[in-house]
Structures are given as C-alpha cells and as structure tokens.
Design a protein around this motif. Structure first.
Motif, PDB file in Angstrom:
ATOM      1  N   MET A 197     -31.044  39.784 -20.510  1.00 19.69           N
ATOM      2  CA  MET A 197     -30.707  39.625 -21.919  1.00 19.69           C
ATOM      3  C   MET A 197     -31.902  40.100 -22.734  1.00 19.69           C
ATOM      4  SD  MET A 197     -28.197  38.615 -23.869  1.00 19.69           S
ATOM      5  CE  MET A 197     -27.237  37.474 -22.853  1.00 19.69           C
ATOM      6  N   ILE A 198     -31.686  41.092 -23.592  1.00 21.63           N
ATOM      7  CA  ILE A 198     -32.780  41.794 -24.260  1.00 21.63           C
ATOM      8  C   ILE A 198     -32.778  41.458 -25.750  1.00 21.63           C
ATOM      9  CG2 ILE A 198     -33.695  44.081 -24.804  1.00 21.63           C
ATOM     10  CD1 ILE A 198     -32.127  44.846 -22.056  1.00 21.63           C
ATOM     11  N   LEU A 199     -33.933  40.996 -26.237  1.00 22.97           N
ATOM     12  CA  LEU A 199     -34.059  40.526 -27.613  1.00 22.97           C
ATOM     13  C   LEU A 199     -35.206  41.268 -28.306  1.00 22.97           C
ATOM     14  CD1 LEU A 199     -33.880  36.880 -26.388  1.00 22.97           C
ATOM     15  CD2 LEU A 199     -32.149  37.835 -27.885  1.00 22.97           C
ATOM     16  N   PRO A 200     -34.922  42.327 -29.073  1.00 26.67           N
ATOM     17  CA  PRO A 200     -35.984  42.966 -29.857  1.00 26.67           C
ATOM     18  C   PRO A 200     -36.637  41.929 -30.768  1.00 26.67           C
ATOM     19  CG  PRO A 200     -33.998  44.319 -29.856  1.00 26.67           C
ATOM     20  CD  PRO A 200     -33.621  42.992 -29.258  1.00 26.67           C
ATOM     21  N   ALA A 211     -35.317  36.624 -31.639  1.00 26.96           N
ATOM     22  CA  ALA A 211     -35.970  35.777 -30.625  1.00 26.96           C
ATOM     23  C   ALA A 211     -35.450  34.347 -30.663  1.00 26.96           C
ATOM     24  CB  ALA A 211     -37.480  35.778 -30.833  1.00 26.96           C
ATOM     25  N   LEU A 212     -34.890  33.937 -31.807  1.00 21.43           N
ATOM     26  CA  LEU A 212     -34.363  32.577 -31.932  1.00 21.43           C
ATOM     27  C   LEU A 212     -33.040  32.395 -31.202  1.00 21.43           C
ATOM     28  CD1 LEU A 212     -35.157  32.028 -35.714  1.00 21.43           C
ATOM     29  CD2 LEU A 212     -36.229  30.826 -33.799  1.00 21.43           C
ATOM     30  N   GLU A 213     -32.487  33.479 -30.645  1.00 22.88           N
ATOM     31  CA  GLU A 213     -31.197  33.381 -29.966  1.00 22.88           C
ATOM     32  C   GLU A 213     -31.323  32.971 -28.502  1.00 22.88           C
ATOM     33  OE1 GLU A 213     -28.512  36.583 -30.680  1.00 22.88           O
ATOM     34  OE2 GLU A 213     -29.069  36.782 -32.779  1.00 22.88           O
ATOM     35  N   SER A 214     -32.532  32.625 -28.081  1.00 22.83           N
ATOM     36  CA  SER A 214     -32.724  32.075 -26.743  1.00 22.83           C
ATOM     37  C   SER A 214     -33.702  30.910 -26.861  1.00 22.83           C
ATOM     38  CB  SER A 214     -33.247  33.149 -25.788  1.00 22.83           C
ATOM     39  OG  SER A 214     -33.196  32.693 -24.454  1.00 22.83           O
ATOM     40  N   LEU A 235     -43.789  25.659 -27.177  1.00 20.73           N
ATOM     41  CA  LEU A 235     -42.654  24.777 -26.903  1.00 20.73           C
ATOM     42  C   LEU A 235     -42.429  23.774 -28.027  1.00 20.73           C
ATOM     43  CD1 LEU A 235     -42.748  23.710 -23.138  1.00 20.73           C
ATOM     44  CD2 LEU A 235     -41.188  25.274 -24.264  1.00 20.73           C
ATOM     45  N   LEU A 236     -43.505  23.337 -28.653  1.00 16.96           N
ATOM     46  CA  LEU A 236     -43.387  22.286 -29.658  1.00 16.96           C
ATOM     47  C   LEU A 236     -43.186  22.883 -31.049  1.00 16.96           C
ATOM     48  CD1 LEU A 236     -46.028  19.750 -28.331  1.00 16.96           C
ATOM     49  CD2 LEU A 236     -43.618  20.034 -27.747  1.00 16.96           C
ATOM     50  N   ASP A 237     -42.216  23.748 -31.155  1.00 13.74           N
ATOM     51  CA  ASP A 237     -41.763  24.300 -32.426  1.00 13.74           C
ATOM     52  C   ASP A 237     -40.580  23.440 -32.864  1.00 13.74           C
ATOM     53  OD1 ASP A 237     -40.289  25.727 -34.364  1.00 13.74           O
ATOM     54  OD2 ASP A 237     -41.024  27.651 -33.626  1.00 13.74           O
ATOM     55  N   MET A 238     -40.720  22.721 -33.959  1.00 17.51           N
ATOM     56  CA  MET A 238     -39.708  21.727 -34.342  1.00 17.51           C
ATOM     57  C   MET A 238     -38.330  22.349 -34.555  1.00 17.51           C
ATOM     58  SD  MET A 238     -41.174  18.846 -34.153  1.00 17.51           S
ATOM     59  CE  MET A 238     -42.174  19.513 -32.836  1.00 17.51           C
ATOM     60  N   ARG A 239     -38.294  23.564 -35.098  1.00 15.03           N
ATOM     61  CA  ARG A 239     -36.998  24.223 -35.300  1.00 15.03           C
ATOM     62  C   ARG A 239     -36.293  24.440 -33.966  1.00 15.03           C
ATOM     63  NH1 ARG A 239     -38.512  29.780 -37.536  1.00 15.03           N
ATOM     64  NH2 ARG A 239     -39.856  29.499 -35.732  1.00 15.03           N
ATOM     65  N   GLU A 240     -37.042  24.937 -32.996  1.00 11.31           N
ATOM     66  CA  GLU A 240     -36.420  25.240 -31.702  1.00 11.31           C
ATOM     67  C   GLU A 240     -36.107  23.969 -30.925  1.00 11.31           C
ATOM     68  OE1 GLU A 240     -36.823  28.173 -27.833  1.00 11.31           O
ATOM     69  OE2 GLU A 240     -38.480  28.091 -29.271  1.00 11.31           O
ATOM     70  N   LEU A 241     -36.967  22.980 -31.025  1.00  8.96           N
ATOM     71  CA  LEU A 241     -36.676  21.708 -30.365  1.00  8.96           C
ATOM     72  C   LEU A 241     -35.349  21.136 -30.848  1.00  8.96           C
ATOM     73  CD1 LEU A 241     -40.171  19.954 -30.486  1.00  8.96           C
ATOM     74  CD2 LEU A 241     -38.869  20.421 -28.424  1.00  8.96           C
ATOM     75  N   PHE A 242     -35.151  21.142 -32.158  1.00  7.84           N
ATOM     76  CA  PHE A 242     -33.917  20.599 -32.724  1.00  7.84           C
ATOM     77  C   PHE A 242     -32.721  21.458 -32.325  1.00  7.84           C
ATOM     78  CE2 PHE A 242     -30.794  20.071 -36.162  1.00  7.84           C
ATOM     79  CZ  PHE A 242     -30.627  18.700 -36.127  1.00  7.84           C
ATOM     80  N   ALA A 243     -32.880  22.793 -32.432  1.00  8.31           N
ATOM     81  CA  ALA A 243     -31.773  23.704 -32.094  1.00  8.31           C
ATOM     82  C   ALA A 243     -31.385  23.566 -30.621  1.00  8.31           C
ATOM     83  CB  ALA A 243     -32.172  25.144 -32.401  1.00  8.31           C
ATOM     84  N   TYR A 244     -32.371  23.394 -29.747  1.00 12.11           N
ATOM     85  CA  TYR A 244     -32.084  23.258 -28.315  1.00 12.11           C
ATOM     86  C   TYR A 244     -31.352  21.944 -28.034  1.00 12.11           C
ATOM     87  CZ  TYR A 244     -32.968  23.263 -23.255  1.00 12.11           C
ATOM     88  OH  TYR A 244     -32.838  23.246 -21.891  1.00 12.11           O
ATOM     89  N   PHE A 245     -31.776  20.882 -28.691  1.00 14.79           N
ATOM     90  CA  PHE A 245     -31.110  19.592 -28.536  1.00 14.79           C
ATOM     91  C   PHE A 245     -29.641  19.692 -28.951  1.00 14.79           C
ATOM     92  CE2 PHE A 245     -29.794  15.672 -30.755  1.00 14.79           C
ATOM     93  CZ  PHE A 245     -29.766  14.804 -29.682  1.00 14.79           C
ATOM     94  N   VAL A 246     -29.376  20.279 -30.126  1.00 16.08           N
ATOM     95  CA  VAL A 246     -28.005  20.423 -30.605  1.00 16.08           C
ATOM     96  C   VAL A 246     -27.189  21.293 -29.657  1.00 16.08           C
ATOM     97  CG1 VAL A 246     -26.564  21.376 -32.460  1.00 16.08           C
ATOM     98  CG2 VAL A 246     -28.592  20.025 -33.026  1.00 16.08           C
ATOM     99  N   PHE A 247     -27.801  22.373 -29.174  1.00 13.05           N
ATOM    100  CA  PHE A 247     -27.125  23.274 -28.233  1.00 13.05           C
ATOM    101  C   PHE A 247     -26.694  22.527 -26.970  1.00 13.05           C
ATOM    102  CE2 PHE A 247     -27.907  25.817 -24.357  1.00 13.05           C
ATOM    103  CZ  PHE A 247     -26.892  26.754 -24.472  1.00 13.05           C
ATOM    104  N   LEU A 248     -27.584  21.716 -26.415  1.00 19.05           N
ATOM    105  CA  LEU A 248     -27.261  21.001 -25.175  1.00 19.05           C
ATOM    106  C   LEU A 248     -26.151  19.977 -25.389  1.00 19.05           C
ATOM    107  CD1 LEU A 248     -30.821  20.434 -23.640  1.00 19.05           C
ATOM    108  CD2 LEU A 248     -29.080  22.063 -22.879  1.00 19.05           C
TER     109      LEU A 248
END
Length: 383
Positions: A197-200, A211-214, A235-248
C-alpha cells in the motif's frame, strides 16, 4: 496551530511516562528486541541481518520469529517503489507468532520522493525482474474508473506501447493512495499474496495528508542498518491515537457478523492497545485455533488462484504457482480435519468481541458521558 492546555500537556506527559514503562517491560532479551533512545517513545528496536526493525510496543509479544521476519523484510525491499521511503510491515504480517497462518503479507510504504518522480518509479517497479515475486495488479484509490491495471497484460506486452496506453493512469499515482498486488513465494507459507500500500507523503514531525490513511500502531518500520534514514512516525500523536481507537471499535462492530475472524483480530489489537490484558488468553486461543488457521490457508489459496487465473495455461509462472497451490490445498485439508465447528468458533468469538466493546464503551460513559457521546458521533460519521 491551536494552543494546547496545561491539562492536556500533563496528560500527554503521563502517557509518555506510562508508555516508556510498558516498553521496558516489553523487551525480549532472547530475541534481542530492546528499547532505544534513537526512536520515538513507544517503539522497540530489533536488528536482523542488514535490517533495523522499529516495532510498536503492542506488537512485540506476537512479532514474527527471526526466519519469518527476515523473509518479510526481503519481500518489503523487493516491493518498495521509492528511494526516500519508509517501508513497513503491517496488519497480521507483524503478528505471526500469535496468528500462525496468514492470508497475505501486508506492506505499507510512505513515499517521500519528489512527487513528479513517482509515476516513473511505478513503471520501473512493475517491469523489474524478480526472483520469487510476480506483479499482478496495480490499483489506485480515487474516482477513476476502472481503478486498476492488469499487470500481467502490461508486462507481457511491448513496454512502451503498454505504458503509453495507461499514461494518464500512471500520471495520477503521485496524488492518491495506491497499491501493487504481487504473488510471492514464501518458504513458510508457499505462494502468498503480497500487497504494498503506497502513500505519497510529506516529511515533517507529524503525519499529514495521505499518510493519515494508515496507522503507525499496526506497522513495524524496516530500513537498512547502513542507511539509518528510515522515517519513524511518533506513536503518541493524539490525532492518530484517537483515530486508531475509533477505527478499531468500528471494525469490531462492522465485521463481527460477516467476517468474525477479522473482527477478532481487530478486537485483540484493541485490547492490547488499551492494556486490557484480561482478554489476552481468550484472544490468543482463538487466533491460534484450527478454525482460524483453516480460514487463513483457504483465503491464501483462493486469492492466489484468482490472481494466477490471468496467466496463460502454458506459462512457466502459471505451472510453478499451480504446483505450489496443490501443496497449500493439502495443508488446508489437513487443518480442516481438526477444526471445531463454525458455530462453536462464532459463539466464542461473539462472546469475546462483544464483551470487549461493551466494556470499553461502558468505561467511557462512566468516566465522562460527554466522551462516550463524542465517540458515538465519530463512529456514526465514519460509517
């Protein structure tokens, strides 16, 4: 940039301290997996052969053994299209000590090269000569129709003519997420689908754009020790932490009926992500069960069969793949003899996944009903 409150800064500092402690506990000396000050908080490091692998702490316990890891690192290097890239092993591929049979190998590549060079990089990749790797399909995630190119057809034709036919397709790849599907030949698994999966992406301290799509929490970054230039996202990026939690959470609910094995994998990741270790034994037992093994082998066999269907019957590639597929089919049949009935697996899967999701959502509402409502809104808006 929005100002960060003192309360938020204090919470982040506590999270960083707790994560450092978790990483200390997650070290595995016999596998030479250690913490390192050279990587962001939350990662551990393993060196193997020419590779340096940077591992999020929730993945360490189920990380592939050295033989499998080395093979996957070599696959990742072969599928890589960029020069300035961060190449990652992803998904179930980084959990093979806990999930012994997998349906495919997932790779994610964040490409930092000049975007004007990306179309040419794709062209060079699909026409390269490989030992044990066959490019099958190139797909872009955009509004284009059709969204894919049959690489068997392209690679069997005259290069310049075929590329000219698809010039507009290649020109758009620098601005969207895309993937290349390959058939690879694994010592452990036989012929297996491999997806890059390739993310410019843009360089910077935090993810932005495509890059936020993974999600970094499900990816182990690999790069050559000699180069030491692998981009490792925090890893401790609050935006991604929250997005990953919601995704799961969303995936646990969405997949449970139609794809209970996928829901199980998402739920086990959620439990580890939230430090809910009481669920570990139940999830591990199911993920290593004969039912899950059989499903993975069947998925691998079916997908490779589909992918190879585009070859001419007489081609050497077709004969090689089909001969190897017969061996996988024997393995599938052998596993299938020992598996529990599907309803037994589903009942236990439902019990574990629904129990975890209910515990998490109930805890949120007990802590702060506003937080629970906010999560519900995000779940609804994300489909």
């Amino acid at each position: 940039m929005d100002a960060v409150s003192d309360e938020s800064l204090e919470a982040i500092a506590i999270l960083e301290d707790q994560t450092r402690q978790l990483c200390e506990l997650a070290q595995i000396s016999e596998r030479e997996i250690y913490t390192s000050i050279d990587v962001p908080v939350g990662y551990l490091v393993k060196e193997i052969d020419v590779w340096r692998v940077v591992i999020p702490w929730p993945l360490v316990e189920s990380f592939p053994d050295d033989e499998t890891l080395l093979e996957f690192c070599n696959f990742a290097e072969l599928t890589k299209i960029g020069i300035e890239s961060s190449i990652c092993l992803s998904g179930t591929s980084v959990r093979t000590s806990e999930v012994p049979e997998i349906g495919d190998v997932d790779i994610a590549e964040y490409v930092f090269d000049d975007r004007t060079m990306i179309p040419e990089a794709f062209k060079n990749k699909i026409f390269a000569e490989y030992d044990g790797l066959i490019p099958i399909e190139l797909k872009q995630f955009s509004d284009r129709r059709p969204p894919y190119i049959d690489l068997i057809d392209v690679c069997n034709g005259e290069r310049d003519q075929k590329l000219a036919e698809h010039e507009s397709f290649f020109s758009e790849l620098s601005g969207c997420r895309s993937k290349i599907d390959f058939i690879g030949f694994s010592e452990k698994y036989g012929p297996i689908p491999i997806t890059n999966m390739i993310l410019p992406s843009q360089t910077g301290l935090r993810k932005a754009g495509l890059a936020l799509e993974s999600f970094s929490f499900q990816e182990a970054v690999i790069f050559e020790k000699a180069s030491l230039n692998g981009k490792v996202w925090p890893l401790l990026d609050m935006r991604e932490l929250f997005a990953y939690f919601v995704f799961l959470i969303k995936e646990c609910k969405r997949q449970l009926e139609a794809k209970p094995v996928k829901a199980l994998k998402r739920a086990s990741s959620l439990a580890r992500f939230l430090y809910l270790y009481d669920y570990d034994d139940g999830f591990s037992d199911l993920l290593s069960s004969e039912y899950v093994k059989s499903e993975a082998v069947k998925s691998r066999c079916d997908e490779v069969s589909r992918m190879v269907s585009g070859f001419s019957e007489e081609s050497a590639q077709s004969q090689k793949v089909k001969s190897a597929l017969r061996r996988i089919k024997l393995k599938e049949d052998t596993i299938g003899l020992n598996q529990s009935p599907e309803n037994v697996f589903r009942d236990r899967c439902y019990e574990l996944v629904e129990g975890l999701v209910n515990e998490v959502t109930s805890s949120l509402n007990r802590y702060d009903k506003r937080l629970g409502r906010e999560i519900d809104k995000y779940l609804a808006s994300s489909g």
